[in-house]
Motif scaffolding. Sequence first.
Motif, short mmCIF file in Angstrom:
data_model
loop_
_atom_site.label_atom_id
_atom_site.label_comp_id
_atom_site.label_asym_id
_atom_site.label_seq_id
_atom_site.Cartn_x
_atom_site.Cartn_y
_atom_site.Cartn_z
N ARG A 12 0.84 -1.21 0.00
CA ARG A 12 0.00 0.00 0.00
C ARG A 12 0.87 1.26 0.00
O ARG A 12 0.59 2.22 -0.70
CB ARG A 12 -0.94 0.00 1.20
CG ARG A 12 -2.03 -1.08 1.09
CD ARG A 12 -3.06 -0.97 2.19
NE ARG A 12 -3.77 0.29 2.22
CZ ARG A 12 -4.73 0.65 1.37
NH1 ARG A 12 -5.08 -0.17 0.41
NH2 ARG A 12 -5.33 1.82 1.47
N GLY A 13 1.93 1.25 0.79
CA GLY A 13 2.84 2.40 0.81
C GLY A 13 3.49 2.63 -0.55
O GLY A 13 3.60 3.77 -1.01
N LEU A 14 3.90 1.55 -1.20
CA LEU A 14 4.48 1.68 -2.54
C LEU A 14 3.44 2.18 -3.53
O LEU A 14 3.75 2.95 -4.45
CB LEU A 14 5.06 0.35 -3.01
CG LEU A 14 6.37 -0.08 -2.35
CD1 LEU A 14 6.73 -1.51 -2.73
CD2 LEU A 14 7.49 0.87 -2.73
N GLY A 15 2.19 1.76 -3.34
CA GLY A 15 1.12 2.24 -4.22
C GLY A 15 0.94 3.74 -4.10
O GLY A 15 0.86 4.47 -5.11
N TRP A 16 0.87 4.23 -2.87
CA TRP A 16 0.71 5.69 -2.68
C TRP A 16 1.94 6.46 -3.14
O TRP A 16 1.82 7.54 -3.72
CB TRP A 16 0.39 5.99 -1.21
CG TRP A 16 -1.02 5.64 -0.86
CD1 TRP A 16 -1.43 4.67 0.00
CD2 TRP A 16 -2.22 6.23 -1.37
NE1 TRP A 16 -2.80 4.61 0.04
CE2 TRP A 16 -3.31 5.56 -0.78
CE3 TRP A 16 -2.47 7.25 -2.28
CZ2 TRP A 16 -4.63 5.91 -1.07
CZ3 TRP A 16 -3.79 7.57 -2.56
CH2 TRP A 16 -4.85 6.91 -1.96
N PHE A 17 3.11 5.91 -2.87
CA PHE A 17 4.35 6.55 -3.34
C PHE A 17 4.35 6.64 -4.86
O PHE A 17 4.72 7.66 -5.44
CB PHE A 17 5.57 5.78 -2.85
CG PHE A 17 6.86 6.25 -3.46
CD1 PHE A 17 7.45 7.43 -3.04
CD2 PHE A 17 7.47 5.54 -4.48
CE1 PHE A 17 8.63 7.88 -3.61
CE2 PHE A 17 8.64 5.97 -5.06
CZ PHE A 17 9.23 7.16 -4.63
N SER A 18 3.94 5.56 -5.50
CA SER A 18 3.93 5.51 -6.96
C SER A 18 2.98 6.57 -7.53
O SER A 18 3.30 7.26 -8.50
CB SER A 18 3.52 4.11 -7.41
OG SER A 18 3.79 3.91 -8.76
N LEU A 60 -2.95 -0.58 -5.19
CA LEU A 60 -3.97 -0.30 -4.18
C LEU A 60 -5.27 -1.05 -4.43
O LEU A 60 -5.99 -1.36 -3.49
CB LEU A 60 -4.24 1.20 -4.12
CG LEU A 60 -3.08 2.07 -3.62
CD1 LEU A 60 -3.42 3.54 -3.77
CD2 LEU A 60 -2.74 1.74 -2.19
N ALA A 61 -5.58 -1.34 -5.69
CA ALA A 61 -6.89 -1.89 -6.01
C ALA A 61 -6.91 -3.40 -6.29
O ALA A 61 -7.94 -4.03 -6.11
CB ALA A 61 -7.47 -1.16 -7.22
N ALA A 62 -5.80 -3.96 -6.71
CA ALA A 62 -5.80 -5.36 -7.14
C ALA A 62 -5.76 -6.31 -5.96
O ALA A 62 -5.15 -6.03 -4.93
CB ALA A 62 -4.61 -5.62 -8.05
N ARG A 63 -6.39 -7.47 -6.13
CA ARG A 63 -6.30 -8.52 -5.12
C ARG A 63 -4.91 -9.13 -5.11
O ARG A 63 -4.40 -9.51 -4.08
CB ARG A 63 -7.31 -9.62 -5.40
CG ARG A 63 -8.71 -9.22 -5.07
CD ARG A 63 -9.65 -10.37 -5.31
NE ARG A 63 -11.00 -9.92 -5.06
CZ ARG A 63 -11.90 -10.67 -4.51
NH1 ARG A 63 -11.63 -11.91 -4.17
NH2 ARG A 63 -13.11 -10.21 -4.32
#
Length: 175
Positions: A12-18, A60-63
């Motif tokens: 999740r952190g990598l998702g927001w960073f991205s 963030l969205a994928a299973r």
Amino acid sequence: MQNSSRGTTLVRGLGWFSIALGVAELVAPRVVSRAAGVEARTALVRAYGLREIACGIGLLAARDPQPFLAARVAGDVADMGSVAAASYKLSPRDKRRSLGAAINIAGITALDLYATRACRDTRTLANSGRAVRQDYSGRTGFPRSAEQMRGAALADFHMPRDMRAPDALQPYTTT
């Protein structure tokens, strides 16, 4: 379970960073290029920004974040290649910035690889059936067996006055 939650938190952190990096690359491509110490075309930086946003939303969205983590690693390799290709003709000051950008990219790549491994290990553990699960099927909640507990409450039970039938109805009770 703890590794799973750490992996999820990291993903999740990598998702927001991205997403944040992608927005910065879309909105201010020249500033991002200058900070990296390279002179890249704004269209290329914006394309990298779109890639980052797509990966971030996917994480963030994928299973199953595995494909998006792999895309991040591939993107890190592309970023490193762009920095290396653009840094050969730079001034010494810009070469230092470029080296700093390469070190930052290497650090992010290490996080991406760690998250990829954590997700793979979690999935392997879950698929193998070795996941730690508590089995409470044999538990009753009683301190002794059912046979020993039968009638134990009645042994010293005295009916409270307010739970008895009214005195006028006492002759009609079967107790």
